[in-house]
Design a protein around this motif. Sequence first.
Motif, PDB file in Angstrom:
ATOM      1  N   ARG A  87      36.427  21.038 -42.693  1.00 47.47           N
ATOM      2  CA  ARG A  87      35.939  22.414 -42.504  1.00 47.47           C
ATOM      3  C   ARG A  87      35.063  22.555 -41.254  1.00 47.47           C
ATOM      4  O   ARG A  87      34.934  23.659 -40.729  1.00 47.47           O
ATOM      5  CB  ARG A  87      35.188  22.893 -43.746  1.00 47.47           C
ATOM      6  N   THR A  88      34.471  21.462 -40.797  1.00 47.67           N
ATOM      7  CA  THR A  88      33.687  21.581 -39.555  1.00 47.67           C
ATOM      8  C   THR A  88      34.603  21.727 -38.342  1.00 47.67           C
ATOM      9  O   THR A  88      34.160  22.171 -37.288  1.00 47.67           O
ATOM     10  CB  THR A  88      32.784  20.348 -39.314  1.00 47.67           C
TER      11      THR A  88
ATOM     12  N   ASN B 129      36.948  23.771 -37.777  1.00 54.73           N
ATOM     13  CA  ASN B 129      37.145  25.150 -37.307  1.00 54.73           C
ATOM     14  C   ASN B 129      35.976  26.056 -37.694  1.00 54.73           C
ATOM     15  O   ASN B 129      36.108  27.257 -37.854  1.00 54.73           O
ATOM     16  CB  ASN B 129      38.476  25.730 -37.796  1.00 54.73           C
ATOM     17  N   ARG B 130      34.814  25.418 -37.852  1.00 53.01           N
ATOM     18  CA  ARG B 130      33.553  26.124 -38.104  1.00 53.01           C
ATOM     19  C   ARG B 130      33.568  26.913 -39.413  1.00 53.01           C
ATOM     20  O   ARG B 130      32.851  27.905 -39.547  1.00 53.01           O
ATOM     21  CB  ARG B 130      33.193  27.019 -36.901  1.00 53.01           C
TER      22      ARG B 130
ATOM     23  N   HIS C  28      32.622  25.385 -42.129  1.00 54.09           N
ATOM     24  CA  HIS C  28      31.491  24.789 -42.842  1.00 54.09           C
ATOM     25  C   HIS C  28      30.261  25.701 -42.768  1.00 54.09           C
ATOM     26  O   HIS C  28      29.539  25.882 -43.744  1.00 54.09           O
ATOM     27  CB  HIS C  28      31.176  23.416 -42.232  1.00 54.09           C
ATOM     28  N   GLU C  29      30.067  26.310 -41.592  1.00 51.86           N
ATOM     29  CA  GLU C  29      28.831  27.084 -41.387  1.00 51.86           C
ATOM     30  C   GLU C  29      28.829  28.405 -42.155  1.00 51.86           C
ATOM     31  O   GLU C  29      27.818  29.099 -42.198  1.00 51.86           O
ATOM     32  CB  GLU C  29      28.626  27.343 -39.897  1.00 51.86           C
TER      33      GLU C  29
ATOM     34  N   SER D 243      24.785  23.084 -41.863  1.00 54.25           N
ATOM     35  CA  SER D 243      24.606  22.884 -40.417  1.00 54.25           C
ATOM     36  C   SER D 243      25.309  21.612 -39.959  1.00 54.25           C
ATOM     37  O   SER D 243      25.694  20.768 -40.764  1.00 54.25           O
ATOM     38  CB  SER D 243      23.114  22.805 -40.065  1.00 54.25           C
TER      39      SER D 243
ATOM     40  N   ILE E 199      33.384  23.183 -29.556  1.00 53.14           N
ATOM     41  CA  ILE E 199      33.568  24.429 -30.312  1.00 53.14           C
ATOM     42  C   ILE E 199      32.247  24.934 -30.886  1.00 53.14           C
ATOM     43  O   ILE E 199      32.163  26.064 -31.361  1.00 53.14           O
ATOM     44  CB  ILE E 199      34.627  24.277 -31.444  1.00 53.14           C
ATOM     45  N   TYR E 200      31.203  24.106 -30.851  1.00 54.01           N
ATOM     46  CA  TYR E 200      29.882  24.525 -31.336  1.00 54.01           C
ATOM     47  C   TYR E 200      28.944  24.949 -30.202  1.00 54.01           C
ATOM     48  O   TYR E 200      27.768  25.200 -30.447  1.00 54.01           O
ATOM     49  CB  TYR E 200      29.234  23.402 -32.159  1.00 54.01           C
TER      50      TYR E 200
ATOM     51  N   PRO F 168      32.966  31.898 -33.159  1.00 55.31           N
ATOM     52  CA  PRO F 168      33.622  31.182 -34.254  1.00 55.31           C
ATOM     53  C   PRO F 168      34.967  31.785 -34.659  1.00 55.31           C
ATOM     54  O   PRO F 168      35.873  31.074 -35.070  1.00 55.31           O
ATOM     55  CB  PRO F 168      32.631  31.287 -35.422  1.00 55.31           C
TER      56      PRO F 168
ATOM     57  N   VAL G 254      37.563  30.445 -32.483  1.00 55.20           N
ATOM     58  CA  VAL G 254      37.845  29.055 -32.877  1.00 55.20           C
ATOM     59  C   VAL G 254      38.844  29.044 -34.032  1.00 55.20           C
ATOM     60  O   VAL G 254      39.814  28.283 -34.042  1.00 55.20           O
ATOM     61  CB  VAL G 254      36.546  28.318 -33.300  1.00 55.20           C
ATOM     62  N   ARG G 255      38.630  29.930 -35.013  1.00 55.59           N
ATOM     63  CA  ARG G 255      39.495  29.938 -36.202  1.00 55.59           C
ATOM     64  C   ARG G 255      40.883  30.487 -35.901  1.00 55.59           C
ATOM     65  O   ARG G 255      41.824  30.242 -36.647  1.00 55.59           O
ATOM     66  CB  ARG G 255      38.826  30.719 -37.343  1.00 55.59           C
TER      67      ARG G 255
END
Length: 258
Positions: A48-49, A51-52, A54-55, A61, A73-74, A80, A83-84
Amino acid sequence: MSTKLQLNDLDIYYGDFHAVQSVNMDIPAQAVTAFIGPSGCGKSTVLRTLNRMHEVIPNASVDGEVLLDGHDIYAKNVDPVAVRNTIGMVFQKANPFPTMSIEDNVVAGLKLSGEKNKKKLKEVAERSLRGANLWDEVKDRLDKPGGGLSGGQQQRLCIARAIAVQPEVLLMDEPCSALDPISTLAVEDLIHELKNEYTIVIVTHNMQQAARVSDKTAFFSLEATGKPGHLVEFNDTNTIFENPERKETEDYIAGRFG
């Protein structure tokens, strides 16, 4: 193989809880990478991190870098949502919009981003459904609800929806865990075909599946409940399953775990 995603000293947190520690990994382009390991070891969290996603969880974090084609990507200026779009995701439980038509399900992402051209939407729907090996089964009922399909068909519908926005990477979180063996085979065959166009990362508890579909395998584990998960070994799938470097990997694959 060229590297598509690079993880550098990735640490993942849920609030104060250190969920996964210092992951370093180069995920190759146009190949299938499988994440395996016991429950709670952080493999879905790492996925999950990428493609962001997780946040989205409150107080979650990430420290470290996730590079897509060399770009973090961060980084502060990165959106975000963009990114997805580039790194799509298919979840464990098929989640089509149940009352929306099959065709509208596929192009939901495009419509959301403002595409109104009906001809283009129809073309994308057909291309994506063909790409997901679903077109022949649904072409005569595109206006019927997506929720009326079988579980295996719904999962392929979700894959069609993910590839409709033309991502570069597809993340799959246990995509077959709720499917019967025939539907599982259909999804596995599809994964083989999709890797010609996409970089694929799959989390699976099914080690036979990892051995069948992936080119690279990452084995995650954890020392004890409450300790952070970590990457034990990452290598070509054949090496991981036939001649792993770490005894911990060998024990897990042989079923001597726990």
